[in-house]
Write an enzyme that holds these catalytic residues in place. Structure first.
Site, mmCIF file in Angstrom:
data_model
loop_
_atom_site.group_PDB
_atom_site.id
_atom_site.type_symbol
_atom_site.label_atom_id
_atom_site.label_comp_id
_atom_site.label_asym_id
_atom_site.label_seq_id
_atom_site.Cartn_x
_atom_site.Cartn_y
_atom_site.Cartn_z
ATOM 1 N N CYS A 2 -21.778 13.626 -30.667
ATOM 2 C CA CYS A 2 -21.265 14.197 -29.408
ATOM 3 C C CYS A 2 -22.292 14.179 -28.277
ATOM 4 O O CYS A 2 -21.912 14.163 -27.108
ATOM 5 C CB CYS A 2 -20.804 15.626 -29.635
ATOM 6 S SG CYS A 2 -19.567 15.739 -30.931
ATOM 7 N N CYS A 24 -13.534 15.985 -37.220
ATOM 8 C CA CYS A 24 -13.647 16.653 -35.922
ATOM 9 C C CYS A 24 -13.752 15.713 -34.736
ATOM 10 O O CYS A 24 -13.628 16.131 -33.596
ATOM 11 C CB CYS A 24 -14.764 17.680 -35.900
ATOM 12 S SG CYS A 24 -16.134 17.269 -36.924
ATOM 13 N N SER A 48 -10.385 15.128 -44.101
ATOM 14 C CA SER A 48 -10.223 16.571 -44.220
ATOM 15 C C SER A 48 -9.022 16.970 -43.370
ATOM 16 O O SER A 48 -8.825 16.441 -42.279
ATOM 17 C CB SER A 48 -11.482 17.266 -43.703
ATOM 18 O OG SER A 48 -11.178 18.615 -43.423
ATOM 19 N N GLU A 101 -13.573 23.359 -44.143
ATOM 20 C CA GLU A 101 -13.812 22.007 -44.642
ATOM 21 C C GLU A 101 -14.691 22.034 -45.896
ATOM 22 O O GLU A 101 -14.466 21.289 -46.844
ATOM 23 C CB GLU A 101 -14.487 21.173 -43.542
ATOM 24 C CG GLU A 101 -14.334 19.681 -43.704
ATOM 25 C CD GLU A 101 -14.825 18.928 -42.460
ATOM 26 O OE1 GLU A 101 -13.980 18.630 -41.605
ATOM 27 O OE2 GLU A 101 -16.029 18.679 -42.338
ATOM 28 N N LYS A 144 -10.944 14.223 -26.502
ATOM 29 C CA LYS A 144 -10.411 15.579 -26.691
ATOM 30 C C LYS A 144 -9.188 15.820 -25.807
ATOM 31 O O LYS A 144 -8.346 16.651 -26.121
ATOM 32 C CB LYS A 144 -11.487 16.622 -26.384
ATOM 33 C CG LYS A 144 -12.607 16.685 -27.419
ATOM 34 C CD LYS A 144 -12.180 17.414 -28.671
ATOM 35 C CE LYS A 144 -13.211 17.235 -29.786
ATOM 36 N NZ LYS A 144 -12.691 17.665 -31.100
ATOM 37 N N GLU A 187 -6.538 14.482 -27.845
ATOM 38 C CA GLU A 187 -6.327 15.334 -29.019
ATOM 39 C C GLU A 187 -5.445 16.541 -28.691
ATOM 40 O O GLU A 187 -4.529 16.873 -29.434
ATOM 41 C CB GLU A 187 -7.682 15.806 -29.565
ATOM 42 C CG GLU A 187 -7.569 16.591 -30.870
ATOM 43 C CD GLU A 187 -8.928 17.122 -31.347
ATOM 44 O OE1 GLU A 187 -9.630 17.766 -30.546
ATOM 45 O OE2 GLU A 187 -9.283 16.873 -32.498
ATOM 46 N N GLU A 218 1.136 17.011 -33.122
ATOM 47 C CA GLU A 218 0.821 17.954 -34.207
ATOM 48 C C GLU A 218 -0.003 19.132 -33.705
ATOM 49 O O GLU A 218 -0.093 20.143 -34.369
ATOM 50 C CB GLU A 218 0.014 17.269 -35.330
ATOM 51 C CG GLU A 218 0.580 15.981 -35.880
ATOM 52 C CD GLU A 218 0.195 14.771 -35.033
ATOM 53 O OE1 GLU A 218 0.808 13.731 -35.231
ATOM 54 O OE2 GLU A 218 -0.685 14.881 -34.157
ATOM 55 N N GLU A 239 -12.629 22.968 -48.699
ATOM 56 C CA GLU A 239 -11.818 21.814 -49.074
ATOM 57 C C GLU A 239 -12.630 20.853 -49.937
ATOM 58 O O GLU A 239 -12.149 20.346 -50.955
ATOM 59 C CB GLU A 239 -11.356 21.107 -47.791
ATOM 60 C CG GLU A 239 -10.320 20.028 -48.014
ATOM 61 C CD GLU A 239 -9.892 19.390 -46.685
ATOM 62 O OE1 GLU A 239 -10.471 19.738 -45.640
ATOM 63 O OE2 GLU A 239 -8.982 18.553 -46.729
#
Lengths: 402, 569
Positions: B501, B301, B321, B281, B360, B363, B368, B284
């Site tokens: 988190c 994230c 990102s 990242e 999560k 996710e 993808e 990037e």
């Protein structure tokens, strides 16, 4: 025999051209403080059921500093047995309108709503026309009757929830939200519709205001008793010969006299609900109570909204209880726990009573629920939802006789 | 201001509620619908008190104190009314043989149980209500059991007031009032971000995560499978809580030991791929910054945040990102690199992650990303498994992570708290862009529990403006400002949950502000105590590039470590 004392009902509206709006014209020539003082001096109390002094409410409202204030006429009359506001809306819409404009002028509100119960289709039709005509005649809009007072009024149709008669639920409903009561404080007068100071007055209150302002002296204050001034519209239904809306001067007669005025009972009288199903009942031998706020309170009941129901002995008490309980269970908004769960449980107990017969423990449990609902519910609906049921149980049900 | 509580005189500050005043006097009033930091709701009515001069009892959450006020918090009248209301609540909670407290997911954190005890309810005179409402299994992340719902509206308010996501609403009236999703479509079919703040705020077991516990046990018990586990940074400072340890106790070593005892073949650290994320990242960002790419760059994230932007602000998707989250990077590296290294077929390598997060679970199921990770356990689920295995967590001797994905940095550890990703990225970006060593590693401006934090960093004479946002409500506000051109940044970190988190929807309950602060402090402590504090200096990450990925943003890195997003409006 008691006679109807005519103050409010003195002239039924024929057409707007003949109606002179005397109270309004006089008011527009006075300042807000003087109007509020006159209403305070009249001793008028809110006619929706709670009986809060109207002048005091206006005083609070006037003291609020805000760029926008709202005035709402609460025409969401829904208490079973109560139909006096409907009488006013259908027969005297100009007087109601007049009261609305006076109130708005007095508290400096430039926007207003009349919130009419959706089921009152005739009243809605009449009032829609009244508002239209009023704009046409310069009674609403800019520079009302040549004064520098501007006031816009809009009619809102209720969607059919009894709890929307509670002022905070009504405000939510106008905002397009669920008809749930709001937590108080803040009170609507501080933070109401769209978070602006909002004054909510009942139809009868406002019509009375128009009449009070008509006279130079305070004739209204001379009617009634020291603590219960003026007159009250009482809608009588049930087992009487002439059910109708009567105007009663406070203190001029007893509940029994009022029943007589309505043609007397049909069948053998069992009990009377003096002020709608949110009030406690009076047995046939308890009807010598003078019709005033203070006397009814002392007798354990209340003037309420003025919806008097006369019940004879031919009806089954348990069926009546279940019917009333069903109403409160259907109409509780569901926000606060004691009212939502309490009323649901009362109905369960009454169903058991119906199936298995009366047991003393039912009264005890309903009494505990009543205490919790009465003391802790969030709005007036909840706080009064058990009065009728508990009083019937208390006065008519005892293990030894059933 | 002078007031009287239970006949004692107190001097209190102005403009506080009765509830707050009473708390200051060290007296506890039971509450159920009240949530600190949100506007009072006044539904449960358990907090009512007696105030002299008032006919009815007064809701202490909503009423402010006034001069000379005389309050009774536990008078006979108040206690009686509270007991009756509590009985009504318990009766409406759907307790039956099928639905009893023993099997409830909130058995150890049930507020109803706690409050019933505080109020002193010992029997229920009221018949229990059978609601007969079906359980909502439509979501990958969260299960809703309306039978246990007491309609307090806390999930609705958390979802609306904190997150501005608004997937819940009341429906029906009176006793039929229920909490539901739009048109009763189910949580998996509405704009839910799976953040789990509803679960954190629910006082009962009506909301909980979708359990992966059984799947994990099956994998562990399958002799064909090699089961590896990764642990997110924020789990290690919270896992002790269900075992009676103080919030903020750092229990990394005990956690590793417990995971081994549970039967995992390898115990790895998500922090390793947090470092990898920073390298990808950060690179990037440097690219975009140097070559005029889309700025500000948004971090990617937090899966709750990703779904939020996909639903609500798809026009901003190019700002995200493309780096996968550390969880998914770990899965990809494990399956494509580590499996080969072990000589295990990809299908037989099972990747389990321990996350402070319910999103999560969603996710790992995204089309993808599907295949990288096989199971996600929340901090709470891991605690359940440890308990089920009879492991005495509190007294376990510390153990170390396995190589090679156990070597991590302090920069990765701070991913667990709001501002951490940004700080870690800045440490790396600064050194790469300037070629100089960073003297002061701490970017204090991006730390703390404020919902929006801003900072400026000078790199090569250029001012880089960064912002750090936690909660989706704050994210919405910031994006609106950005849409109106009111603010400009180069780099923004977004986290869906309060505090990042550490306050994730999979963390132990209760997670109060006090608890958040303790967990946050622990996270920074881990960073300070780390030998390595910059992601790009992680030797294992360097080795991974040498052996496998070649360089940041190489073709293989792109293929395995980056992703794309979907407009969902």
């Amino acid at each position: 025999m008691l006679e109807e004392k005519i103050f409010l009902k003195n002239d039924l509206d024929k057409s707007m051209d003949n109606y002179e709006f005397i109270g309004l014209k006089k008011s527009l020539g006075m300042n807000s403080e003087n109007i509020v003082k006159k209403i305070t001096d009249s001793g008028l109390r809110g006619r929706g059921g709670a009986g809060f002094p109207t002048g005091k409410k206006w005083e609070f409202a006037l003291a609020q500093e805000s760029d926008v204030k709202f005035l709402i006429c609460n025409a969401d009359e829904g208490e079973p047995g109560t139909f006096k506001d409907r009488f006013l809306l259908e027969n005297m819409p100009f007087k109601v309108l007049e009261g609305i404009i006076i109130a708005a002028y007095a508290v400096k509100a430039n926007f207003g709503y009349i919130y009419i119960r959706g089921e009152y289709s005739k009243a809605i039709e009449i009032f829609e026309k009244t508002i239209k005509d009023a704009y046409h005649m310069g009674l609403l809009g800019k520079n009302i009757l040549g004064s520098n007072f501007n006031f816009e009024l809009k009619l809102i149709k209720g969607a059919g929830a009894y709890v929307c008669g509670d002022e905070t639920s009504l405000i939510n409903s106008i905002e397009g939200k669920r008809g749930f009561s709001r937590i108080k404080p803040p009170y609507p007068v501080q933070r109401g519709l769209y978070d602006k100071p909002t004054i909510v007055n009942n139809v009868e209150t406002l019509a009375t205001v128009a009449e009070i302002m008509k006279y130079d002296d305070n004739v209204y204050a001379k009617l009634g008793t020291e603590k219960s001034r003026g007159t009250k519209l009482v809608s009588i239904s049930g087992d009487v010969k002439l059910p109708d809306v009567y105007e009663i001067e406070f203190g001029s007669g007893t509940i029994k006299d009022i029943v007589e005025l309505a043609g007397g009972e049909r069948g053998e009288l069992n009990f009377v609900v003096p002020g709608g199903l949110a009030t406690s009942v009076l047995k046939s031998d308890e009807l010598d109570v003078l019709y005033t706020y203070e006397d009814l309170e002392e007798a354990g009941s209340s003037v309420g909204s003025g919806g008097m129901i006369v019940v004879s002995k031919e009806h089954d008490l348990v069926d009546i209880l279940l019917n009333v309980s069903d109403f409160f269970v259907k109409e509780t908004c569901g926000t606060c726990f004691p009212c939502r769960e309490g009323n649901r449980n009362i109905k369960e107990i009454l169903l058991k009573l119906k199936r298995k017969g009366y047991k003393e423990e039912y009264k005890k449990t309903i009494g505990e629920l009543k205490e919790a609902i009465l003391l802790a519910a969030r709005c007036g609906f909840g706080q009064s939802s058990v009065n009728f049921i508990y009083s019937v149980l208390d006065k008519f049900f005892h293990e030894e006789v059933i | 201001m002078k007031i009287y509580i239970n006949n004692r005189e107190y001097d209190m500050p102005q403009d506080i509620s009765i509830l707050e005043a009473v708390k200051k006097a060290n007296i506890k009033i039971p509450t159920l619908c009240y949530v600190e930091g949100m506007e009072p709701y006044g539904g449960c009515r358990l907090c009512v008190v007696e105030v002299e001069g008032s006919k009815t009892l007064v809701p202490s959450c909503a009423v402010k104190i006034s001069e000379g006020m005389k309050i009774k918090t536990h008078s006979e009248k108040v206690r009686k009314v509270r007991r009756t209301i509590m009985q009504l609540i318990v009766a409406s909670h759907g307790i039956s043989c099928e639905l009893n407290c023993l099997t409830c997911p909130k058995a150890t954190s049930c507020e109803l149980k706690t409050i019933a005890e505080e109020i002193g309810v010992t029997k229920i005179n009221i018949l229990p209500v059978e609601k007969m409402l079906p359980t909502d299994f439509s979501s990958y992340s969260i299960v809703r059991e309306p039978t246990k719902c007491i309609v307090c509206g806390r999930c609705i308010r958390a979802c609306s007031n904190i997150q501005s996501v608004n997937i819940f609403t009341f429906a029906n009236r009176g006793p039929n009032t229920i909490v539901t999703t739009f048109m009763n479509e189910g949580m998996g079919n509405v704009d839910c971000t799976n953040c789990g703040q509803c679960v954190m705020n629910c006082p009962t077991g009506a909301l909980h995560e979708v359990y992966h516990i059984d799947g994990v046990w099956n994998a562990i018990n399958d002799p064909e499978k090699v089961v590896v586990v990764q642990t997110a940074p924020a789990v290690r400072v919270a896992l002790g809580e269900p075992f009676g340890m103080e919030p903020g106790t750092i229990s990394t070593g005990k956690m590793v030991a417990a995971l081994r005892l549970l039967g995992f073949d390898k115990v790895f650290d998500t922090n390793f791929t947090a470092d990898l994320t920073i390298v990808e990242e950060g690179t990037e960002f440097i690219h975009r910054f140097k070559e005029g790419g889309k700025l500000p760059l948004f971090t990617s994230c937090s899966p709750g945040w990703i779904k939020f932007i996909e639903h609500n602000y798809p026009e901003f998707l190019p700002h995200l990102s493309t780096a996968k989250s550390p969880q998914q990077m770990f899965g990809a590296v494990a399956k494509h690199y580590y499996a080969k290294k072990l000589g295990v077929p990809k299908e037989n390598l099972v990747v389990v992650s321990i996350m402070p997060c319910t999103a999560k679970k969603y996710e790992m199921n995204r089309p993808e990303l599907v295949g990288d990770v096989d199971y996600v356990l929340t901090t709470r689920e891991l605690a359940k498994m440890i308990k089920e295995s009879g492991i005495d967590f509190k007294n376990l001797p510390d153990e170390k992570y396995d190589d090679p994905f156990g070597i991590t940095t302090g920069a990765a550890a701070i991913f667990g708290t709001s501002g951490g990703v940004m700080e870690a990225a800045l440490r790396t970006a600064y050194e790469i862009l300037t070629g100089k060593e960073l003297e002061k590693l701490d970017f204090v401006g991006v730390r703390g529990l404020n919902k929006v934090k801003e900072a400026e960093v000078e790199i090569n004479g250029k001012k880089i403006k960064v912002a750090v946002v936690n909660t989706l409500g704050a994210a919405r506000k910031l994006l609106e400002k950005m849409r109106n051109g009111e603010v400009e940044y180069h780099f923004v970190e977004f986290m869906a949950c309060p505090g990042g988190c550490i306050g994730g929807g999979g963390q132990p309950i209760p997670t109060t502000e006090e608890v958040l602060i303790k967990r946050m402090e622990a996270i920074y402590e881990i960073d300070y105590d780390s030998k390595l504090r910059k992601s790009h200096e992680n030797p294992a990450v360097k080795k991974l590039y040498e052996e496998f990925l070649k360089e940041p943003h190489s073709e293989i890195a792109h293929h395995l470590l980056h992703t794309h997003y979907v407009a969902r409006n």
